[in-house]
Design a protein around this motif. Structure first.
Motif: not given
Ligand SMILES: [Zn+2]
Length: 295
Positions: A14, A17, A26-29, A40-41
């Motif tokens: 991870k 974000s 909110r997007c996870q990187r 990112s996701e």
């Protein structure tokens, strides 16, 4: 999850974000520990880098329901490029989904197979679309598109205006049978029309299968060669599917203004339609047909 850049690496960590500006999500990187690149996701969805995400499913359903690309842009109030971009994206996604579907489904024992003819830009430049359909269930299993030379009275005009045209029929048939390989049972029945091009391929790729040949018949509705006159049609499941494809894709309708300009886009459109068709046949809830990557 696999790194989209070096593809093979699964060493992923991870990496913070961010908040997407277009909708506040909110997007996870993530970071790949081998090539050190980050992603990112959202990289894996059909919505990647598309801001008007709410349009996607409407575009998917419209393009598979006989709406042209230009008219789709007018209805939804967007640029034509927005639709063209999505056609490409959806084609890729559907191609992937179809491959996963072939791998995961039970083996096919009854296959119908034929080619649908269309053209790019003018009738002097014909195209062939080979499409394999499962008997009874009408599921579309494999698709290939190729250029073929013009036949009959148009042949000499075509050569004079556009020069010699390659015949890619063989490559198409090879491609279809390679795609089908993973989902065919060792024994079965394949039905085709009496084209001379098929038996060599059937002997090569479908050893152990029996081959039923159906003589060609005239269409019973003017301008719709797919619906045959004279009672029961042994190739009904195939012809019915082909008629549905011609109805669903505007560029394949007969006597239409919307012609294919690029064979690759025809392939994208066919993949998209095939996935839509299979989804429609399978799902109980026909109101919410939607496209997403499956794995
Ligand atoms: Zn990597």
């Amino acid at each position: 999850m696999v790194c989209p850049f070096c593809v093979k690496s699964k060493k992923i960590k991870k990496n913070g974000s961010y908040i997407r500006s277009s909708d506040g999500k909110r997007c996870q990187r993530f970071r790949c520990l081998e090539c050190c690149r980050t992603f990112s996701e959202t990289h894996f969805g059909i919505e990647y880098r598309l801001r008007k995400r709410y349009l996607n499913q409407a575009v998917f359903r419209s393009l598979c329901s006989g709406v042209s690309q230009r008219r789709c842009a007018i209805i939804l109030g967007v640029q034509r490029a927005a639709i063209a971009r999505r056609l490409l994206r959806f084609g890729k996604c559907s191609e992937h989904n179809l491959e996963v579907y072939r791998k995961s489904r039970e083996k096919v024992k009854k296959l119908n197979f034929d080619e649908l003819e269309t053209f790019e830009h003018t009738k002097c430049k014909p195209l062939t679309a080979a499409i394999a359909v499962e008997d009874k269930s009408r599921k579309i299993l494999a698709i290939a598109v190729g250029r073929i030379p013009a036949k009959g009275p148009l042949a000499s005009l075509s050569r004079k205006k556009y020069g010699p045209r390659p015949c890619e029929r063989k490559r198409c048939l090879e491609s279809i049978f390679t795609q089908l390989k993973m989902c065919l049972a060792s024994k079965g029945l394949v039905k085709t029309d009496k084209s001379k091009a098929y038996p060599p391929f059937i002997r090569k790729y479908l050893a152990g299968w029996s081959h039923e040949v159906t003589p060609g018949r005239r269409g019973c509705v003017v301008g719709q060669g797919e619906l045959k006159e004279g009672g029961w049609d042994p190739l009904f499941y195939l012809n019915h599917t082909y008629a549905m494809i011609r109805d669903g894709l505007k560029r394949l309708a007969r006597r239409t203004w919307c012609t294919t300009k690029n064979p690759k886009r025809l392939l994208s459109a066919l993949y998209m339609y095939a996935w839509f068709h299979n989804l429609y046949l399978e799902s109980k809830d026909k109101k919410h047909l939607s496209l997403c990557w499956i794995s």
